[in-house]
Write an enzyme that holds these catalytic residues in place. Structure first.
Site, PDB file in Angstrom:
ATOM      1  N   LEU A 260       3.155  11.691  -0.468  1.00 19.88           N
ATOM      2  CA  LEU A 260       4.200  10.675  -0.288  1.00 19.88           C
ATOM      3  C   LEU A 260       5.569  11.318  -0.138  1.00 19.88           C
ATOM      4  CD1 LEU A 260       3.010   7.942  -2.799  1.00 19.88           C
ATOM      5  CD2 LEU A 260       2.721   8.008  -0.335  1.00 19.88           C
TER       6      LEU A 260
ATOM      7  N   THR B 279       0.853  -1.186   0.000  1.00 20.97           N
ATOM      8  CA  THR B 279       0.000   0.000   0.000  1.00 20.97           C
ATOM      9  C   THR B 279       0.886   1.232   0.000  1.00 20.97           C
ATOM     10  OG1 THR B 279      -1.732   1.191   1.171  1.00 20.97           O
ATOM     11  CG2 THR B 279      -0.188  -0.057   2.516  1.00 20.97           C
ATOM     12  N   ASP B 280       0.408   2.302  -0.583  1.00 12.57           N
ATOM     13  CA  ASP B 280       1.203   3.523  -0.608  1.00 12.57           C
ATOM     14  C   ASP B 280       0.652   4.570   0.333  1.00 12.57           C
ATOM     15  OD1 ASP B 280      -1.079   4.162  -1.952  1.00 12.57           O
ATOM     16  OD2 ASP B 280      -0.101   5.164  -3.606  1.00 12.57           O
ATOM     17  N   LYS B 281      -0.374   4.230   1.087  1.00  9.21           N
ATOM     18  CA  LYS B 281      -0.966   5.193   2.001  1.00  9.21           C
ATOM     19  C   LYS B 281      -1.037   4.575   3.383  1.00  9.21           C
ATOM     20  CE  LYS B 281      -3.787   7.233  -1.571  1.00  9.21           C
ATOM     21  NZ  LYS B 281      -5.122   7.579  -2.014  1.00  9.21           N
ATOM     22  N   THR B 282      -0.433   5.240   4.350  1.00  5.92           N
ATOM     23  CA  THR B 282      -0.505   4.769   5.722  1.00  5.92           C
ATOM     24  C   THR B 282      -1.098   5.877   6.566  1.00  5.92           C
ATOM     25  OG1 THR B 282       1.744   5.518   6.096  1.00  5.92           O
ATOM     26  CG2 THR B 282       1.455   3.196   5.547  1.00  5.92           C
TER      27      THR B 282
END
Length: 169
Positions: free
Chosen positions: A122, A77-80
């Site tokens: 990001l 995933t690129d979103k935390t």
């Protein structure tokens, strides 16, 4: 389904049908019901799985996606934190073997730090994570993000290294 089969059997016996015929008819009803009840059984099972996952803090938007979890080896995933906090956060930089890597983080930091295009969450998360040692690193060139390549590239050079030692971050 079991209750329905038992009710059909009891109903037939009550009206003085042969017990063997009543049993066979009840079994035929059961065999006929299985394909009809299969979607309901699957949805109930997936709902229980979603409830169990919710107990561990996982939100499932589509029940059918739960079936795919079992066949996954890696989930990327690129979103935390974007759902809970509204902010992207970097938890670490990993190499191709999945081990923490300062080189990977340094390359990502150089890219985020030197890029002059549109900022994005990001890049902000990478810069906010920390600052590696970049003294003596100069930006040589930048290829802006474009939708054909689907990437932005930064060419950086360490100190006074020769052009043969240029690296892309």
């Amino acid at each position: 389904m079991l209750l329905l089969v038992l009710a059909v059997f009891a109903f037939n016996v009550f009206f003085h049908r042969l017990v063997l015929d009543s049993l066979l008819f009840s079994l035929a009803v059961a065999v006929g019901l299985v394909p009809q009840l299969l979607p309901a059984i699957i949805n109930i099972t997936l709902s229980r799985g979603a409830r169990n996952m919710a107990a561990h803090g996982v939100i499932v938007r589509r029940l059918a996606s739960i079936e795919n979890f079992g066949s996954m080896d890696v989930l990327c995933t690129d979103k935390t934190g974007t759902l809970t906090e509204g902010v992207a956060r970097l938890d670490g930089a990993l190499d191709i073997q999945g081990r923490p890597s300062e080189d990977v983080f340094r390359s990502a930091y150089l890219n985020a730090h030197f890029q002059t295009g549109l900022t994005n969450p990001l890049d902000e998360a990478i810069v906010a994570y920390g600052q590696p040692e970049i003294a003596g690193v100069v930006k040589v060139d930048e290829i802006p993000y474009d939708f054909v390549r689907k990437r932005l590239s930064i060419v950086a050079q360490e100190g006074r290294a020769s052009p043969d030692h240029q690296g892309s971050a």
